[in-house]
Design an enzyme around this catalytic site. Structure first.
Site, PDB file in Angstrom:
ATOM      1  N   CYS A 134       0.842  -1.208   0.000  1.00  0.00           N
ATOM      2  CA  CYS A 134       0.000   0.000   0.000  1.00  0.00           C
ATOM      3  C   CYS A 134       0.870   1.249   0.000  1.00  0.00           C
ATOM      4  O   CYS A 134       1.765   1.380   0.819  1.00  0.00           O
ATOM      5  CB  CYS A 134      -0.905  -0.009   1.238  1.00  0.00           C
ATOM      6  SG  CYS A 134      -1.742   1.556   1.525  1.00  0.00           S
ATOM      7  N   GLN A 154      -8.813  13.686   0.190  1.00  0.00           N
ATOM      8  CA  GLN A 154      -7.993  14.552  -0.649  1.00  0.00           C
ATOM      9  C   GLN A 154      -8.370  16.009  -0.442  1.00  0.00           C
ATOM     10  O   GLN A 154      -9.447  16.316   0.061  1.00  0.00           O
ATOM     11  CB  GLN A 154      -8.206  14.227  -2.127  1.00  0.00           C
ATOM     12  CG  GLN A 154      -7.700  12.879  -2.579  1.00  0.00           C
ATOM     13  CD  GLN A 154      -7.659  12.817  -4.112  1.00  0.00           C
ATOM     14  OE1 GLN A 154      -7.176  13.745  -4.770  1.00  0.00           O
ATOM     15  NE2 GLN A 154      -8.172  11.745  -4.676  1.00  0.00           N
ATOM     16  N   SER A 185      -8.932   4.618  -5.323  1.00  0.00           N
ATOM     17  CA  SER A 185      -7.876   3.753  -5.836  1.00  0.00           C
ATOM     18  C   SER A 185      -7.280   2.846  -4.773  1.00  0.00           C
ATOM     19  O   SER A 185      -6.515   1.946  -5.091  1.00  0.00           O
ATOM     20  CB  SER A 185      -6.777   4.622  -6.448  1.00  0.00           C
ATOM     21  OG  SER A 185      -6.241   5.485  -5.458  1.00  0.00           O
ATOM     22  N   ASN A 198     -13.302  10.209  -1.379  1.00  0.00           N
ATOM     23  CA  ASN A 198     -13.944   9.213  -2.244  1.00  0.00           C
ATOM     24  C   ASN A 198     -13.780   7.902  -1.538  1.00  0.00           C
ATOM     25  O   ASN A 198     -12.659   7.486  -1.265  1.00  0.00           O
ATOM     26  CB  ASN A 198     -13.242   9.103  -3.598  1.00  0.00           C
ATOM     27  CG  ASN A 198     -13.566  10.272  -4.497  1.00  0.00           C
ATOM     28  OD1 ASN A 198     -14.658  10.809  -4.442  1.00  0.00           O
ATOM     29  ND2 ASN A 198     -12.609  10.655  -5.311  1.00  0.00           N
ATOM     30  N   CYS A 228       0.385   3.282   3.535  1.00  0.00           N
ATOM     31  CA  CYS A 228       0.752   2.747   4.847  1.00  0.00           C
ATOM     32  C   CYS A 228       2.068   3.355   5.338  1.00  0.00           C
ATOM     33  O   CYS A 228       2.927   3.726   4.535  1.00  0.00           O
ATOM     34  CB  CYS A 228       0.889   1.221   4.775  1.00  0.00           C
ATOM     35  SG  CYS A 228      -0.669   0.321   5.001  1.00  0.00           S
ATOM     36  N   HIS A 288      -4.333   0.261   7.872  1.00  0.00           N
ATOM     37  CA  HIS A 288      -4.805  -0.036   6.523  1.00  0.00           C
ATOM     38  C   HIS A 288      -6.221  -0.631   6.526  1.00  0.00           C
ATOM     39  O   HIS A 288      -6.959  -0.526   5.544  1.00  0.00           O
ATOM     40  CB  HIS A 288      -3.829  -1.019   5.859  1.00  0.00           C
ATOM     41  CG  HIS A 288      -4.122  -1.291   4.424  1.00  0.00           C
ATOM     42  ND1 HIS A 288      -3.748  -0.422   3.418  1.00  0.00           N
ATOM     43  CD2 HIS A 288      -4.762  -2.324   3.818  1.00  0.00           C
ATOM     44  CE1 HIS A 288      -4.145  -0.920   2.247  1.00  0.00           C
ATOM     45  NE2 HIS A 288      -4.761  -2.067   2.468  1.00  0.00           N
ATOM     46  N   HIS A 345      -8.413   7.408   3.505  1.00  0.00           N
ATOM     47  CA  HIS A 345      -7.779   8.672   3.120  1.00  0.00           C
ATOM     48  C   HIS A 345      -8.767   9.586   2.417  1.00  0.00           C
ATOM     49  O   HIS A 345      -9.803   9.153   1.924  1.00  0.00           O
ATOM     50  CB  HIS A 345      -6.587   8.418   2.192  1.00  0.00           C
ATOM     51  CG  HIS A 345      -6.991   7.928   0.828  1.00  0.00           C
ATOM     52  ND1 HIS A 345      -7.362   6.625   0.590  1.00  0.00           N
ATOM     53  CD2 HIS A 345      -7.122   8.576  -0.360  1.00  0.00           C
ATOM     54  CE1 HIS A 345      -7.674   6.479  -0.689  1.00  0.00           C
ATOM     55  NE2 HIS A 345      -7.547   7.641  -1.296  1.00  0.00           N
ATOM     56  N   HIS A 405      -7.031   2.033   1.856  1.00  0.00           N
ATOM     57  CA  HIS A 405      -6.450   2.687   3.038  1.00  0.00           C
ATOM     58  C   HIS A 405      -7.238   3.981   3.291  1.00  0.00           C
ATOM     59  O   HIS A 405      -7.441   4.764   2.368  1.00  0.00           O
ATOM     60  CB  HIS A 405      -4.968   2.998   2.791  1.00  0.00           C
ATOM     61  CG  HIS A 405      -4.243   3.371   4.035  1.00  0.00           C
ATOM     62  ND1 HIS A 405      -3.271   2.574   4.614  1.00  0.00           N
ATOM     63  CD2 HIS A 405      -4.378   4.441   4.859  1.00  0.00           C
ATOM     64  CE1 HIS A 405      -2.840   3.153   5.713  1.00  0.00           C
ATOM     65  NE2 HIS A 405      -3.493   4.278   5.892  1.00  0.00           N
TER      66      HIS A 405
HETATM   67  P1  H2U Z   1      -8.119   8.394  -4.490  1.00  0.00           P
HETATM   68  O1  H2U Z   1      -8.013   6.965  -4.089  1.00  0.00           O
HETATM   69  O2  H2U Z   1      -9.290   9.096  -3.875  1.00  0.00           O
HETATM   70  O3  H2U Z   1      -8.034   8.561  -5.965  1.00  0.00           O
HETATM   71  O4  H2U Z   1      -6.840   9.128  -3.864  1.00  0.00           O
HETATM   72  C1  H2U Z   1      -5.552   8.634  -3.951  1.00  0.00           C
HETATM   73  C2  H2U Z   1      -4.657   9.746  -4.418  1.00  0.00           C
HETATM   74  O5  H2U Z   1      -3.336   9.407  -4.066  1.00  0.00           O
HETATM   75  C3  H2U Z   1      -4.708   9.924  -5.932  1.00  0.00           C
HETATM   76  O6  H2U Z   1      -5.150  11.229  -6.210  1.00  0.00           O
HETATM   77  C4  H2U Z   1      -2.463   9.865  -5.074  1.00  0.00           C
HETATM   78  C5  H2U Z   1      -3.249   9.722  -6.360  1.00  0.00           C
HETATM   79  O7  H2U Z   1      -2.862  10.706  -7.290  1.00  0.00           O
HETATM   80  N1  H2U Z   1      -1.226   9.081  -5.018  1.00  0.00           N
HETATM   81  C6  H2U Z   1      -0.048   9.691  -4.672  1.00  0.00           C
HETATM   82  O8  H2U Z   1      -0.029  10.898  -4.475  1.00  0.00           O
HETATM   83  N2  H2U Z   1       1.102   8.947  -4.548  1.00  0.00           N
HETATM   84  C7  H2U Z   1       1.169   7.612  -4.808  1.00  0.00           C
HETATM   85  O9  H2U Z   1       2.205   7.000  -4.631  1.00  0.00           O
HETATM   86  C8  H2U Z   1      -0.015   6.899  -5.323  1.00  0.00           C
HETATM   87  C9  H2U Z   1      -1.309   7.663  -5.303  1.00  0.00           C
HETATM   88 ZN    ZN Z   2      -2.315   1.025   3.665  1.00  0.00          ZN
END
Ligand code: H2U
Ligand code: ZN
Length: 356
Positions: free
Chosen positions: A52, A170, A163, A155, A55, A115, A168, A166
């Site tokens: 992840c 934004q 995506s 989201n 994490c 996580h 989180h 974990h």
């Molecule tokens: P979402 O799962 O809501 O898309 O948010 C995850 C965000 O994390 C996504 O916008 C960022 C992605 O651009 N990200 C990073 O900044 N670094 C990473 O190593 C992977 C994902």
């Molecule tokens: Zn994680």
């Protein structure tokens, strides 16, 4: 002809926050539903996932290593949609082809080092930590002269395009005030000018009197299904006191926000006994230096599920081409959410009774 009954007859409802209408078709909810009753989702995740990127201690896509954080952790989005520096210039061809540079910042907030947790599985103190981070980030980003609006959101769930499980959220913070917050700014200002009170103070008073759409309350916050909700189980979370942004919330108010978030998201998970997907976010005053006394901080939850853990509402044909439409009434949705326990179903051995 019998008299109009909003629980039975097709009608449209007005959203005073955006100035837009939506179509409500309660008679369609009476259609027979023979969908599957799905088994409660009891899947688990490990507390730490070495693959992840959120994490603690793990390496992100850009090579940076996350610190061994114990509460929340915030970093600049490695793939941000907005960038701080964009070259000047613009396009205007006959007023029809218009474009202008847009600058801003993208941040990612890890809610917890764990996580395997989500907001409804975190304790109130940990959620309070998330609220404090929202306030810190709003203060720092909002103070920048190049940032006039700060959008904090989450989201949750794969169907919402999330995506990574974990926990989180934004932040996208930018130079201009984007569509919906801009509409809400205009609508709230017009109301305040006419009535000398915030639109949401008056709306809340009305809802507390009627009680039909209220889902839960505590000393400082109320969660309700707004009269104009578009998504089946959409909710609006709002403070009793009209504050413009999250930095103005007192300690007890922040605790109350954490409590409301926890109780709402537990009810959501219990509704279909699944980790309930949604897009949720704070709407707060623009940070353009104006007073915005008409602004009343609130949080929207837009969840797509309608019938079960897999049967969702689609905003398609008519909704894409005309305006939002819903079948079950907001009053019915509120009643369903009100009936649910505030203990997470995964902590109960017995299934949560669901009513139809
Ligand atoms: P979402 O799962 O809501 O898309 O948010 C995850 C965000 O994390 C996504 O916008 C960022 C992605 O651009 N990200 C990073 O900044 N670094 C990473 O190593 C992977 C994902
Ligand atoms: Zn994680």
């Amino acid at each position: 002809m019998t008299t109009f009954d909003s629980a039975l007859h097709p009608h449209r409802r007005f959203n005073p926050l955006t100035g837009e209408w939506l179509l409500v078709s309660p008679q369609r909810a009476l259609r027979p539903w023979q969908g599957q009753q799905e088994a409660p989702d009891r899947s688990t995740r490990p507390a730490y996932d070495p693959t992840c990127y959120l994490c603690p201690g793990n390496t992100r896509a850009n090579g940076e290593v996350n610190p061994p954080y114990e509460g929340t952790f915030v970093f600049d989005n490695d793939f941000a949609a907005l960038q701080p520096e964009v070259p000047a210039g613009s396009i205007d061809v006959g007023g029809l082809l218009r474009a202008e540079p847009e600058s801003g910042v993208g941040r990612v907030i890890c809610f917890s080092p764990r996580h395997d947790l989500t907001l409804p599985e975190m304790d109130a103190a940990a959620i309070r930590g998330v609220v404090d981070v929202w306030a810190e980030e709003f203060a720092t980003l909002g103070a920048r002269p190049d940032i006039n609006y700060v959008q904090i959101f989450e989201n949750k769930g794969q169907v919402m395009g999330c995506s990574n499980p974990h926990p989180h959220g934004q932040i996208w913070a930018q130079r201009t005030v984007p569509g919906d917050p801009a509409k809400e700014t205009v609508q709230q200002a017009a109301y305040f000018q006419q009535h000398g009170r915030t639109l949401l103070s008056d709306y809340l008073e009305l809802e507390l009197r009627e009680q039909t759409r209220v889902v839960l309350e505590n000393g400082h916050f109320v969660v309700l299904v707004p009269f104009w909700a578009a998504w089946p189980f959409e909710t609006l979370l709002l403070p009793r006191r009209a504050v413009q942004d999250v930095t103005q919330l007192s300690g007890p108010e922040r605790d109350a926000l954490a409590d409301a978030l926890r109780r709402l998201t537990i009810r959501y998970d219990n509704l279909f006994q699944t980790s309930f997907p949604y897009s949720a976010g704070l709407h707060q005053r623009p940070t353009d230096g104006q007073a915005h006394e008409s602004w009343h901080l609130h949080m929207h939850f837009f969840p797509p599920l309608l019938r079960s853990a897999t049967v969702r509402k689609f905003m398609v044909g008519y909704e894409l081409l005309a305006n939002p439409q819903r079948d079950i009434t907001p009053e019915y949705a509120a009643q369903r959410l009100r009936e649910l326990p505030e203990v997470h179903y995964k902590q109960l051995t017995e299934a949560v009774p669901t009513t139809r």
